[in-house]
Scaffold this motif. Structure first.
Motif, PDB file in Angstrom:
ATOM      1  N   SER A   1       0.855  -1.187   0.000  1.00  0.00           N
ATOM      2  CA  SER A   1       0.000   0.000   0.000  1.00  0.00           C
ATOM      3  C   SER A   1       0.886   1.229   0.000  1.00  0.00           C
ATOM      4  N   VAL A   2       0.380   2.309  -0.590  1.00  0.00           N
ATOM      5  CA  VAL A   2       1.146   3.552  -0.676  1.00  0.00           C
ATOM      6  C   VAL A   2       0.248   4.742  -0.343  1.00  0.00           C
ATOM      7  N   CYS A   3       0.883   5.838   0.032  1.00  0.00           N
ATOM      8  CA  CYS A   3       0.217   7.125   0.098  1.00  0.00           C
ATOM      9  C   CYS A   3       0.755   7.948  -1.070  1.00  0.00           C
ATOM     10  N   GLU A   4      -0.149   8.620  -1.779  1.00  0.00           N
ATOM     11  CA  GLU A   4       0.233   9.355  -2.981  1.00  0.00           C
ATOM     12  C   GLU A   4      -0.041  10.845  -2.793  1.00  0.00           C
ATOM     13  N   LEU A   5       0.976  11.651  -3.031  1.00  0.00           N
ATOM     14  CA  LEU A   5       0.864  13.101  -2.945  1.00  0.00           C
ATOM     15  C   LEU A   5       0.927  13.681  -4.355  1.00  0.00           C
ATOM     16  N   TRP A   6      -0.163  14.318  -4.789  1.00  0.00           N
ATOM     17  CA  TRP A   6      -0.215  14.949  -6.099  1.00  0.00           C
ATOM     18  C   TRP A   6       0.394  16.343  -5.975  1.00  0.00           C
ATOM     19  N   ILE A   7       1.628  16.488  -6.434  1.00  0.00           N
ATOM     20  CA  ILE A   7       2.350  17.746  -6.291  1.00  0.00           C
ATOM     21  C   ILE A   7       1.628  18.899  -6.997  1.00  0.00           C
ATOM     22  N   SER A   8       1.115  18.643  -8.203  1.00  0.00           N
ATOM     23  CA  SER A   8       0.484  19.712  -8.987  1.00  0.00           C
ATOM     24  C   SER A   8      -0.782  20.242  -8.328  1.00  0.00           C
ATOM     25  N   ARG A   9      -1.367  19.474  -7.402  1.00  0.00           N
ATOM     26  CA  ARG A   9      -2.614  19.899  -6.777  1.00  0.00           C
ATOM     27  C   ARG A   9      -2.398  20.524  -5.394  1.00  0.00           C
ATOM     28  N   LEU A  10      -1.150  20.631  -4.962  1.00  0.00           N
ATOM     29  CA  LEU A  10      -0.888  21.208  -3.645  1.00  0.00           C
ATOM     30  C   LEU A  10      -1.461  22.610  -3.468  1.00  0.00           C
ATOM     31  N   PRO A  11      -1.442  23.474  -4.504  1.00  0.00           N
ATOM     32  CA  PRO A  11      -2.037  24.807  -4.317  1.00  0.00           C
ATOM     33  C   PRO A  11      -3.511  24.768  -3.946  1.00  0.00           C
ATOM     34  N   GLU A  12      -4.200  23.659  -4.252  1.00  0.00           N
ATOM     35  CA  GLU A  12      -5.617  23.532  -3.917  1.00  0.00           C
ATOM     36  C   GLU A  12      -5.848  23.264  -2.436  1.00  0.00           C
ATOM     37  N   ALA A  13      -4.761  22.943  -1.714  1.00  0.00           N
ATOM     38  CA  ALA A  13      -4.906  22.518  -0.322  1.00  0.00           C
ATOM     39  C   ALA A  13      -5.314  23.654   0.607  1.00  0.00           C
ATOM     40  N   GLY A  14      -5.169  24.895   0.144  1.00  0.00           N
ATOM     41  CA  GLY A  14      -5.575  26.031   0.969  1.00  0.00           C
ATOM     42  C   GLY A  14      -4.611  26.359   2.080  1.00  0.00           C
ATOM     43  N   ARG A  15      -3.359  25.920   1.951  1.00  0.00           N
ATOM     44  CA  ARG A  15      -2.335  26.241   2.941  1.00  0.00           C
ATOM     45  C   ARG A  15      -1.435  27.347   2.401  1.00  0.00           C
ATOM     46  N   PRO A  16      -0.855  28.167   3.268  1.00  0.00           N
ATOM     47  CA  PRO A  16       0.051  29.227   2.793  1.00  0.00           C
ATOM     48  C   PRO A  16       1.205  28.635   1.989  1.00  0.00           C
ATOM     49  N   ASN A  17       1.554  29.296   0.899  1.00  0.00           N
ATOM     50  CA  ASN A  17       2.605  28.788   0.016  1.00  0.00           C
ATOM     51  C   ASN A  17       3.922  28.574   0.747  1.00  0.00           C
ATOM     52  N   GLU A  18       4.261  29.528   1.641  1.00  0.00           N
ATOM     53  CA  GLU A  18       5.545  29.405   2.319  1.00  0.00           C
ATOM     54  C   GLU A  18       5.573  28.192   3.256  1.00  0.00           C
ATOM     55  N   VAL A  19       4.431  27.855   3.845  1.00  0.00           N
ATOM     56  CA  VAL A  19       4.361  26.687   4.724  1.00  0.00           C
ATOM     57  C   VAL A  19       4.517  25.404   3.914  1.00  0.00           C
ATOM     58  N   VAL A  20       3.829  25.336   2.783  1.00  0.00           N
ATOM     59  CA  VAL A  20       3.926  24.166   1.912  1.00  0.00           C
ATOM     60  C   VAL A  20       5.347  24.027   1.377  1.00  0.00           C
ATOM     61  N   GLN A  21       5.937  25.135   0.949  1.00  0.00           N
ATOM     62  CA  GLN A  21       7.288  25.085   0.393  1.00  0.00           C
ATOM     63  C   GLN A  21       8.303  24.640   1.440  1.00  0.00           C
ATOM     64  N   GLN A  22       8.147  25.122   2.662  1.00  0.00           N
ATOM     65  CA  GLN A  22       9.061  24.728   3.725  1.00  0.00           C
ATOM     66  C   GLN A  22       8.946  23.236   4.011  1.00  0.00           C
ATOM     67  N   ALA A  23       7.726  22.727   4.002  1.00  0.00           N
ATOM     68  CA  ALA A  23       7.516  21.294   4.231  1.00  0.00           C
ATOM     69  C   ALA A  23       8.141  20.470   3.108  1.00  0.00           C
ATOM     70  N   LEU A  24       8.019  20.947   1.869  1.00  0.00           N
ATOM     71  CA  LEU A  24       8.619  20.234   0.739  1.00  0.00           C
ATOM     72  C   LEU A  24      10.140  20.260   0.818  1.00  0.00           C
ATOM     73  N   ILE A  25      10.701  21.382   1.233  1.00  0.00           N
ATOM     74  CA  ILE A  25      12.156  21.468   1.392  1.00  0.00           C
ATOM     75  C   ILE A  25      12.631  20.490   2.451  1.00  0.00           C
ATOM     76  N   GLN A  26      11.896  20.407   3.563  1.00  0.00           N
ATOM     77  CA  GLN A  26      12.251  19.456   4.618  1.00  0.00           C
ATOM     78  C   GLN A  26      12.155  18.030   4.110  1.00  0.00           C
ATOM     79  N   LEU A  27      11.095  17.741   3.363  1.00  0.00           N
ATOM     80  CA  LEU A  27      10.890  16.397   2.809  1.00  0.00           C
ATOM     81  C   LEU A  27      12.027  16.028   1.862  1.00  0.00           C
ATOM     82  N   LEU A  28      12.351  16.937   0.945  1.00  0.00           N
ATOM     83  CA  LEU A  28      13.396  16.652  -0.041  1.00  0.00           C
ATOM     84  C   LEU A  28      14.770  16.572   0.615  1.00  0.00           C
ATOM     85  N   GLY A  29      15.021  17.420   1.605  1.00  0.00           N
ATOM     86  CA  GLY A  29      16.293  17.379   2.305  1.00  0.00           C
ATOM     87  C   GLY A  29      16.494  16.071   3.040  1.00  0.00           C
TER      88      GLY A  29
END
Length: 250
Positions: free
Chosen positions: A124-152
């Motif tokens: 089983s997997v969890c799938e994150l649709w990157i292109s749809r993240l702007p639809e999540a209604g979260r501040p861009n800087e918060v989402v970007q910081q989380a992605l940087i942490q994830l990628l790091g």
């Protein structure tokens, strides 16, 4: 997800009845899942941005090499292999993925998947649709910081995999391979000394640059030396220090 081949029923099972699920806080996708409140009811995240616990049949593919990038996947349970298909000398296996590990991250920069990802067992997997993240209604800087942490975190984790498998001979490579899986499972809060090698001996050999016969012979040698116990696909690491001494002899 694409079904590239019919699902083949599992012919042998590990000691556990079902594959273990990794806890969310030990998963590589967790930094962004926290921001999205795990897409729970009431989170306000539209359906489809984060898809959780999607079942994947044995032999089913998550994506194909050169396919257009859309999602990052986290293994919730089971295991996967990634490989580069070839019509010449055969496919080249480039990785095996355990619960909690991410698949598809390399495609973020290039925009296309560099390899094919296929389930080695019912998973089983969890799938994150990157292109749809702007639809999540979260501040861009918060989402970007989380992605940087994830990628790091993923880069650091991949470095562990790469550096522990650069060894001189076949015996060292296989010992490092077993200890590497053990360490990665420990990092995710999973049993580190006993686990299933769902990949074939041929896939292990392909990944390590060895012959299948060499892998089988070395596994038998390790068992005869009391370093491991094998029961079909189940392996028990009995002597971690002994395996380490093969990698780093005095």
């Amino acid at each position: 997800m694409n079904s590239a081949s019919p699902c083949v029923c599992r012919t042998q099972r590990c000691l556990a009845e079902e594959p273990l699920e990794v806890e969310c806080d030990a998963c590589g996708l967790d930094p962004i899942c926290q921001v999205l409140d795990y897409a729970e009811a009431g989170s306000g995240v539209p359906e489809g941005v984060l898809l959780r616990r999607l079942p994947v049949a044995r032999g089913e593919t998550l994506f194909q090499a050169n396919g257009v990038f859309s999602s990052i996947f986290a293994v919730k349970s089971g295991s996967f292999k990634t490989y580069i298909p070839s019509t010449g000398k055969g496919d080249r296996v480039i990785g095996f993925h355990q619960p909690g590990e991410l698949i598809g991250v390399e495609a973020v920069a290039s925009g296309s998947y560099p390899c094919t990802a296929r389930a080695l067992e019912p998973s089983s997997v969890c799938e994150l649709w990157i292109s749809r993240l702007p639809e999540a209604g979260r501040p861009n800087e918060v989402v970007q910081q989380a992605l940087i942490q994830l990628l790091g975190s993923e880069v650091a984790f991949s470095h562990i995999v790469a550096t522990t498998l650069i060894q001189q001979n076949g015996e060292q490579r296989l010992a490092a391979f077993l200890l590497n899986i053990s360490h990665r499972r420990s990092e995710r809060g999973l049993p580190e000394s006993e686990f299933c090698l769902q990949m074939s001996r041929g896939d292990i050999a392909n990944y390590l640059g060895l012959a299948s016969e060499t892998v089988s012979r070395l596994l038998t040698r390790f068992q005869n030396q009391g370093l491991i116990t094998l029961r079909r696909k189940q392996v028990l690491l009995r002597d971690h220090a002994g395996l380490m001494s093969i990698i780093e002899p005095n």
